[in-house]
Write a protein that holds these residues in place. Structure first.
Motif, PDB file in Angstrom:
ATOM      1  N   LEU A 199      -3.645   1.796  -6.639  1.00 37.49           N
ATOM      2  CA  LEU A 199      -3.019   0.970  -5.439  1.00 37.49           C
ATOM      3  C   LEU A 199      -1.682   0.086  -5.560  1.00 37.49           C
ATOM      4  O   LEU A 199      -1.092   0.071  -4.572  1.00 37.49           O
ATOM      5  N   ALA A 200      -1.887  -0.907  -6.585  1.00 35.89           N
ATOM      6  CA  ALA A 200      -0.800  -1.672  -6.892  1.00 35.89           C
ATOM      7  C   ALA A 200       0.376  -0.846  -6.842  1.00 35.89           C
ATOM      8  O   ALA A 200       1.792  -1.400  -6.509  1.00 35.89           O
ATOM      9  N   ALA A 201       0.484   0.067  -7.498  1.00 37.59           N
ATOM     10  CA  ALA A 201       1.835   0.954  -7.897  1.00 37.59           C
ATOM     11  C   ALA A 201       2.249   1.555  -6.675  1.00 37.59           C
ATOM     12  O   ALA A 201       3.669   1.511  -6.444  1.00 37.59           O
ATOM     13  N   LEU A 202       1.514   1.795  -5.548  1.00 29.50           N
ATOM     14  CA  LEU A 202       2.187   2.322  -4.219  1.00 29.50           C
ATOM     15  C   LEU A 202       2.451   1.152  -3.480  1.00 29.50           C
ATOM     16  O   LEU A 202       3.254   1.000  -2.627  1.00 29.50           O
ATOM     17  N   SER A 203       1.483   0.352  -3.297  1.00 28.72           N
ATOM     18  CA  SER A 203       1.744  -0.805  -2.436  1.00 28.72           C
ATOM     19  C   SER A 203       2.825  -1.828  -2.904  1.00 28.72           C
ATOM     20  O   SER A 203       3.352  -2.462  -2.249  1.00 28.72           O
ATOM     21  N   GLY A 204       2.700  -1.795  -4.145  1.00 28.74           N
ATOM     22  CA  GLY A 204       3.893  -2.677  -4.812  1.00 28.74           C
ATOM     23  C   GLY A 204       5.306  -2.453  -4.496  1.00 28.74           C
ATOM     24  O   GLY A 204       6.312  -3.143  -4.357  1.00 28.74           O
ATOM     25  N   LEU A 205       5.392  -1.301  -4.102  1.00 23.93           N
ATOM     26  CA  LEU A 205       6.952  -0.601  -3.782  1.00 23.93           C
ATOM     27  C   LEU A 205       7.358  -1.511  -2.363  1.00 23.93           C
ATOM     28  O   LEU A 205       8.539  -1.739  -1.995  1.00 23.93           O
TER      29      LEU A 205
END
Length: 616
Positions: free
Chosen positions: A403-409
């Motif tokens: 989740l963080a890898a995707l939303s972090g973008l």
């Protein structure tokens, strides 16, 4: 067509209420630079005061339209007076401090005001009568639209025009805008800015109180109104652009329609649509629709981590001492073992948040998204596939990391309040999904009956918690000394110079976000195993605020601050809450006092006393 017309009118009516709240919050922020999380409390006060005036104190006023309107005005006046008192006692002491302390201090104010209103008005809902003369409905095809809501539709544009004229065409407005642009220069010209700021806060709170009073013919006044409205108000203000009343008006119109047509077309995803809309706007325009770049507020003094009370070479003995203390508390009985387990889980998730905030100035107001997703992931793989504790914890960390890898973008493109609101939006989307996707999450009934930890294995689970909590603190200590930690601090303190030196700003922020989310997800999995159940509340705003309190109560730059903050929060909720019904209000007062007089947390009080510090 009639249904679409009704939805359009409903959206305009709802937008007017949002704009009254957002205009008040924007006015306060524009002048004081304080993001007032307690703004919803003034909305609730206006509703409760007017409702009790009409129902319990002077019921004859409900028969006259003029007297009914006067009762609403009295609710707004009461909110204005309380806002002026809050500015004199609290907000004035927060001018120029870091945004995070302002948010947490005003959250403490909201806790105190909530319990104060519960004590004054009682816990029950108050149903006010409908507005005299506007009890009918307007026919729109085969549908009907309440006449009273036509009045509320008109109020939004009228308030906008009134504020525009006040700020642009009066001497007071000119001085107020000058105070917003350069308060120091205004003072050098001989103008005292304090009365301007006091009046602006009172006016902003009056608009919030009026918005609450205007809700009476539509819904009962209750003690849940504050949190329900303040989150949506923040969404409007941030999407419109901090400090822009025109932007707040446009955003209110936008979200009014998104909410109304969402209820009509996608009733199960209305809240998701609102926050997705905000996320899309901020992804394209990180400063909002009409926002502009703001001068950064000062960072906390003394950025190095402090190891209190022992020097760095005694880190291991201190860990052993704490381990023995925790073991002793566990032997005292199941009650104390459960409390210490709660503390240890809070320490783990607190360290995950502290690593972002203290080193990189990355403020997450929705860290419950990663914690809650980890809890649900562990519970779901255990219930669906029978996975044990180890693999469930692995799933918890992996889900949160993904989740963080995707939303972090998207998240790493923002900073400050905008980043805080985007993270809040992420958490609210997950909370709405968990509440409504019953087949997977169980809805409000949650996922219960988890057997990740048996009674026989409970001591070993406690040892695991203790090891992970102390290991998290040790990892944070190591991070502060690492190259990544130094890069984060460089990006925090001098971002332009750091980027010019070749540091990849976005990649470093993304990396620390993923690491933090993974640890928070692991803490969520441990929480699911410890409690044996998971409910949507693990993704709520209050959960995220609890994590912020853990970090800030102990001290943002205190290595052992999360432990101290977790102890204060858990013991206040368990021990004080058993014999004192208004303990949350007392906790709110404590939070305000710490943010004003000891912003370095309870462990930083030693520093205020003038004693020496020992750094990591």
């Amino acid at each position: 067509m009639a249904a679409l017309a009704i939805a359009l009118l409903d959206g305009l009516s709802y937008a007017s209420t949002l704009f009254l709240m957002a205009a008040g919050l924007t006015l306060i922020f524009g002048v004081t630079r304080i993001v007032n999380f307690a703004h919803g409390s003034f909305f609730m006060l206006g509703a409760l005061f007017s409702a009790h005036w009409l129902v319990n104190w002077f019921p004859a006023w409900a028969d006259s339209a003029w007297l009914y309107a006067a009762a609403m005005a009295l609710g707004a006046l009461c909110a204005a007076l309380l806002g002026a008192l809050a500015e004199s006692l609290l907000l004035r002491r927060l001018y120029g401090v870091p945004e995070l302390y302002q948010l947490v201090a005003t959250f403490g104010l909201s806790l105190a005001l909530h319990d104060a209103m519960r004590w004054v008005f009682g816990p029950d809902e108050v149903f006010a009568p409908r507005f005299p003369g506007l009890k009918g409905a307007l026919a729109v095809g085969d549908e009907f639209f309440p006449e009273y809501q036509l009045l509320t539709i008109l109020l939004g544009p009228l308030v906008w025009l009134g504020l525009h004229g006040l700020l642009r065409h009066t001497r007071w407005g000119v001085r107020l805008r000058a105070a917003t642009a350069d308060r120091g220069m205004l003072s050098a010209l001989g103008v005292n800015a304090k009365p301007l700021m006091l009046i602006s806060v009172a006016l902003g709170c009056a608009l919030a109180g009026l918005g609450g009073a205007l809700q009476l013919p539509r819904e009962p006044a209750n003690l849940q109104m504050d949190l329900n409205i303040v989150v949506e108000t923040f969404v409007v203000v941030v999407t419109g652009g901090l400090g822009s009343i025109g932007g707040a008006f446009l955003a209110a119109m936008l979200f009014g329609q998104v909410h109304s047509f969402g209820v009509l077309l996608f009733p199960q995803a209305t809240l998701v649509l609102v926050f997705v809309t905000m996320g899309l706007v901020l992804a394209v325009k990180p400063q909002g629709l009409l926002g502009r770049a703001l001068a950064p507020l000062p960072q906390e003094h003394g950025q190095r981590f402090v190891l209190w009370p022992l020097a760095g070479d005694r880190f291991v003995p201190l860990c052993l001492l704490l381990a023995l203390s925790a073991a002793a508390s566990a032997w005292a009985g199941a009650y104390w073992q459960a409390l210490v387990s709660d503390v240890l889980i809070l320490v783990i998730v607190g360290v995950s948040l502290q690593s972002m905030m203290a080193l990189g100035a990355l403020v997450s107001f929705g860290h419950a998204a990663f914690f809650g997703l980890g809890a649900y992931a562990a519970a779901w793989v255990h219930g669906a596939w029978g996975w044990g504790l180890f693999f469930a914890l692995f799933a918890a960390g992996a889900a949160s990391a993904l989740l963080a890898a995707l939303s972090g973008l998207v998240l790493v493109r923002s900073s400050g309040v905008y980043l805080a609101m985007l993270s809040l939006a992420l958490a609210q989307v997950l909370w709405a999904t968990a509440s409504q996707w019953v087949a997977v999450s169980g809805g409000d009934n949650g996922l219960i009956g988890l057997q990740l930890v048996s009674d026989a294995n409970r001591p070993w689970f406690f040892v695991t918690l203790l090891f992970l909590a102390l290991g998290s603190i040790a990892a944070l200590r190591r991070l502060t000394r690492s190259g990544l930690g130094a890069s984060l601090q460089a990006l925090r303190d001098a971002p332009l110079r750091a980027v010019a030196s070749g540091l990849p700003l976005q990649r470093i922020k993304w990396q620390v976000l993923v690491q933090s989310a993974t640890l928070a997800g692991l803490a969520g999995g441990l929480f699911a195993a410890h409690k044996g159940a998971v409910f949507p509340s693990v993704l709520s705003v209050s959960t995220s605020v609890d994590f912020l309190l853990v970090v800030l109560l102990g001290g943002l730059h205190q290595l052992w601050g999360t432990l101290a903050g977790a102890l204060v929060l858990v013991l206040a909720g368990s021990e004080l809450g058993r014999g004192f019904d208004y303990w949350r209000g007392a906790l709110g007062v404590l939070v305000m006092c710490i943010m004003v007089w000891a912003p370095s947390g309870v462990l930083g009080i030693r520093r205020l006393a003038g004693r020496g510090n020992m750094h990591v």
